[in-house]
Design a protein around this motif. Sequence first.
Motif, PDB file in Angstrom:
ATOM      1  N   ALA A 250     -20.107 -10.983 -22.930  1.00 51.16           N
ATOM      2  CA  ALA A 250     -18.900 -10.791 -23.712  1.00 51.16           C
ATOM      3  C   ALA A 250     -18.041  -9.721 -23.092  1.00 51.16           C
ATOM      4  O   ALA A 250     -18.513  -8.717 -22.608  1.00 51.16           O
ATOM      5  N   HIS A 251     -16.797  -9.989 -23.086  1.00 53.22           N
ATOM      6  CA  HIS A 251     -15.806  -8.966 -22.771  1.00 53.22           C
ATOM      7  C   HIS A 251     -14.780  -9.163 -23.858  1.00 53.22           C
ATOM      8  O   HIS A 251     -13.919 -10.014 -23.768  1.00 53.22           O
ATOM      9  N   THR A 252     -14.949  -8.477 -24.919  1.00 50.57           N
ATOM     10  CA  THR A 252     -14.074  -8.663 -26.045  1.00 50.57           C
ATOM     11  C   THR A 252     -13.143  -7.483 -26.108  1.00 50.57           C
ATOM     12  O   THR A 252     -13.529  -6.368 -25.800  1.00 50.57           O
ATOM     13  N   SER A 253     -11.944  -7.727 -26.428  1.00 48.72           N
ATOM     14  CA  SER A 253     -10.922  -6.712 -26.336  1.00 48.72           C
ATOM     15  C   SER A 253     -10.851  -5.845 -27.583  1.00 48.72           C
ATOM     16  O   SER A 253     -10.570  -6.326 -28.665  1.00 48.72           O
ATOM     17  N   CYS A 254     -11.115  -4.565 -27.401  1.00 55.47           N
ATOM     18  CA  CYS A 254     -10.959  -3.623 -28.504  1.00 55.47           C
ATOM     19  C   CYS A 254      -9.489  -3.569 -28.910  1.00 55.47           C
ATOM     20  O   CYS A 254      -9.153  -3.469 -30.075  1.00 55.47           O
ATOM     21  N   SER A 255      -8.591  -3.686 -27.917  1.00 54.77           N
ATOM     22  CA  SER A 255      -7.165  -3.635 -28.234  1.00 54.77           C
ATOM     23  C   SER A 255      -6.758  -4.849 -29.060  1.00 54.77           C
ATOM     24  O   SER A 255      -5.920  -4.747 -29.954  1.00 54.77           O
ATOM     25  N   GLY A 256      -7.359  -6.019 -28.773  1.00 54.84           N
ATOM     26  CA  GLY A 256      -7.062  -7.198 -29.577  1.00 54.84           C
ATOM     27  C   GLY A 256      -7.448  -6.992 -31.029  1.00 54.84           C
ATOM     28  O   GLY A 256      -6.749  -7.409 -31.947  1.00 54.84           O
ATOM     29  N   HIS A 257      -8.555  -6.310 -31.257  1.00 54.28           N
ATOM     30  CA  HIS A 257      -8.990  -6.033 -32.618  1.00 54.28           C
ATOM     31  C   HIS A 257      -8.145  -4.920 -33.245  1.00 54.28           C
ATOM     32  O   HIS A 257      -7.957  -4.892 -34.447  1.00 54.28           O
ATOM     33  N   HIS A 258      -7.652  -4.024 -32.418  1.00 55.52           N
ATOM     34  CA  HIS A 258      -6.808  -2.933 -32.919  1.00 55.52           C
ATOM     35  C   HIS A 258      -5.542  -3.499 -33.559  1.00 55.52           C
ATOM     36  O   HIS A 258      -5.115  -3.053 -34.616  1.00 55.52           O
ATOM     37  N   PHE A 259      -4.965  -4.482 -32.911  1.00 54.20           N
ATOM     38  CA  PHE A 259      -3.721  -5.039 -33.419  1.00 54.20           C
ATOM     39  C   PHE A 259      -3.943  -6.198 -34.382  1.00 54.20           C
ATOM     40  O   PHE A 259      -3.046  -6.565 -35.120  1.00 54.20           O
TER      41      PHE A 259
ATOM     42  N   ARG B 275     -24.768 -13.088 -10.479  1.00 52.34           N
ATOM     43  CA  ARG B 275     -26.205 -12.794 -10.452  1.00 52.34           C
ATOM     44  C   ARG B 275     -27.044 -13.831 -11.205  1.00 52.34           C
ATOM     45  O   ARG B 275     -28.149 -14.157 -10.805  1.00 52.34           O
ATOM     46  N   PHE B 276     -26.515 -14.336 -12.313  1.00 55.44           N
ATOM     47  CA  PHE B 276     -27.338 -15.179 -13.186  1.00 55.44           C
ATOM     48  C   PHE B 276     -27.004 -16.666 -13.174  1.00 55.44           C
ATOM     49  O   PHE B 276     -27.796 -17.465 -13.658  1.00 55.44           O
ATOM     50  N   LYS B 277     -25.882 -17.080 -12.637  1.00 53.80           N
ATOM     51  CA  LYS B 277     -25.456 -18.479 -12.779  1.00 53.80           C
ATOM     52  C   LYS B 277     -26.376 -19.490 -12.110  1.00 53.80           C
ATOM     53  O   LYS B 277     -26.448 -20.629 -12.540  1.00 53.80           O
ATOM     54  N   ASP B 278     -27.093 -19.098 -11.076  1.00 55.82           N
ATOM     55  CA  ASP B 278     -27.955 -20.049 -10.376  1.00 55.82           C
ATOM     56  C   ASP B 278     -29.419 -19.967 -10.797  1.00 55.82           C
ATOM     57  O   ASP B 278     -30.258 -20.678 -10.253  1.00 55.82           O
ATOM     58  N   ARG B 279     -29.717 -19.135 -11.769  1.00 53.66           N
ATOM     59  CA  ARG B 279     -31.106 -19.042 -12.242  1.00 53.66           C
ATOM     60  C   ARG B 279     -31.422 -20.242 -13.131  1.00 53.66           C
ATOM     61  O   ARG B 279     -30.666 -20.564 -14.040  1.00 53.66           O
ATOM     62  N   LYS B 280     -32.550 -20.879 -12.877  1.00 53.55           N
ATOM     63  CA  LYS B 280     -32.930 -22.087 -13.619  1.00 53.55           C
ATOM     64  C   LYS B 280     -33.068 -21.835 -15.115  1.00 53.55           C
ATOM     65  O   LYS B 280     -32.769 -22.699 -15.922  1.00 53.55           O
ATOM     66  N   ILE B 281     -33.488 -20.641 -15.485  1.00 54.68           N
ATOM     67  CA  ILE B 281     -33.693 -20.329 -16.900  1.00 54.68           C
ATOM     68  C   ILE B 281     -32.363 -20.194 -17.666  1.00 54.68           C
ATOM     69  O   ILE B 281     -32.331 -20.310 -18.881  1.00 54.68           O
ATOM     70  N   VAL B 282     -31.282 -20.000 -16.955  1.00 53.41           N
ATOM     71  CA  VAL B 282     -29.968 -19.829 -17.582  1.00 53.41           C
ATOM     72  C   VAL B 282     -29.298 -21.192 -17.693  1.00 53.41           C
ATOM     73  O   VAL B 282     -28.973 -21.825 -16.690  1.00 53.41           O
ATOM     74  N   GLU B 283     -29.115 -21.649 -18.933  1.00 49.77           N
ATOM     75  CA  GLU B 283     -28.469 -22.943 -19.144  1.00 49.77           C
ATOM     76  C   GLU B 283     -26.962 -22.852 -18.969  1.00 49.77           C
ATOM     77  O   GLU B 283     -26.334 -23.725 -18.389  1.00 49.77           O
ATOM     78  N   GLN B 284     -26.385 -21.787 -19.526  1.00 47.18           N
ATOM     79  CA  GLN B 284     -24.938 -21.660 -19.473  1.00 47.18           C
ATOM     80  C   GLN B 284     -24.546 -20.203 -19.691  1.00 47.18           C
ATOM     81  O   GLN B 284     -25.193 -19.479 -20.448  1.00 47.18           O
ATOM     82  N   ILE B 285     -23.495 -19.796 -19.020  1.00 56.79           N
ATOM     83  CA  ILE B 285     -22.897 -18.478 -19.236  1.00 56.79           C
ATOM     84  C   ILE B 285     -21.544 -18.720 -19.875  1.00 56.79           C
ATOM     85  O   ILE B 285     -20.727 -19.482 -19.344  1.00 56.79           O
ATOM     86  N   VAL B 286     -21.342 -18.091 -21.011  1.00 58.88           N
ATOM     87  CA  VAL B 286     -20.071 -18.219 -21.722  1.00 58.88           C
ATOM     88  C   VAL B 286     -19.376 -16.869 -21.663  1.00 58.88           C
ATOM     89  O   VAL B 286     -19.903 -15.863 -22.133  1.00 58.88           O
ATOM     90  N   ILE B 287     -18.204 -16.852 -21.069  1.00 56.75           N
ATOM     91  CA  ILE B 287     -17.421 -15.628 -20.970  1.00 56.75           C
ATOM     92  C   ILE B 287     -16.460 -15.610 -22.153  1.00 56.75           C
ATOM     93  O   ILE B 287     -15.620 -16.504 -22.292  1.00 56.75           O
ATOM     94  N   CYS B 288     -16.603 -14.612 -23.002  1.00 58.35           N
ATOM     95  CA  CYS B 288     -15.755 -14.493 -24.191  1.00 58.35           C
ATOM     96  C   CYS B 288     -14.725 -13.406 -23.924  1.00 58.35           C
ATOM     97  O   CYS B 288     -15.036 -12.221 -24.020  1.00 58.35           O
ATOM     98  N   SER B 289     -13.550 -13.811 -23.580  1.00 58.40           N
ATOM     99  CA  SER B 289     -12.514 -12.842 -23.260  1.00 58.40           C
ATOM    100  C   SER B 289     -11.150 -13.497 -23.347  1.00 58.40           C
ATOM    101  O   SER B 289     -10.990 -14.663 -22.975  1.00 58.40           O
ATOM    102  N   PRO B 290     -10.161 -12.749 -23.804  1.00 61.34           N
ATOM    103  CA  PRO B 290      -8.800 -13.266 -23.766  1.00 61.34           C
ATOM    104  C   PRO B 290      -8.178 -13.120 -22.379  1.00 61.34           C
ATOM    105  O   PRO B 290      -7.086 -13.595 -22.134  1.00 61.34           O
ATOM    106  N   ASP B 291      -8.886 -12.487 -21.441  1.00 66.09           N
ATOM    107  CA  ASP B 291      -8.376 -12.243 -20.097  1.00 66.09           C
ATOM    108  C   ASP B 291      -8.484 -13.518 -19.262  1.00 66.09           C
ATOM    109  O   ASP B 291      -9.570 -13.948 -18.903  1.00 66.09           O
TER     110      ASP B 291
END
Length: 146
Positions: A2-11, A111-127
Amino acid sequence: MAHTSCSGHHFGAPPHRAPDGRQAGATLGLLRSLYALVITPGVTHVGCAFDHVIESFRNRLYSGYKTGAGVDPELIAQFPLAEEAVAALGIVVWPMTEFEADDALATACARFKDRKIVEQIVICSPDKDLAQLVSGSRVVCWDRQA
């Protein structure tokens, strides 16, 4: 991750004062957002990157790169509180001081996208810059504001 914006929550979140008088609305909004993510079925790991300081090495490389100019002081004052609160929620916190939060997320994806144990990486960001990390169905962006 997660990269969630503190500024987004501020406003976007209602203002709220902590018992000591500090503004804490953005921090509460951030915690609500991360809590909703953590309890989502299928989510197993969450990391949260913070731009601990607003300026990075890029400011030395590029004149006119983003700075803290014009950022609401009540928002800046919540950065340490937000990091502490997210850590208290049990989420891994990457407080970035020399690099930016985007750099931490990109590194984690690499680092993690090619590891077999990782099904999916979800990036949570408005960026939208993070869209360059998308890789098929293994690395995707989730725009919570859409």
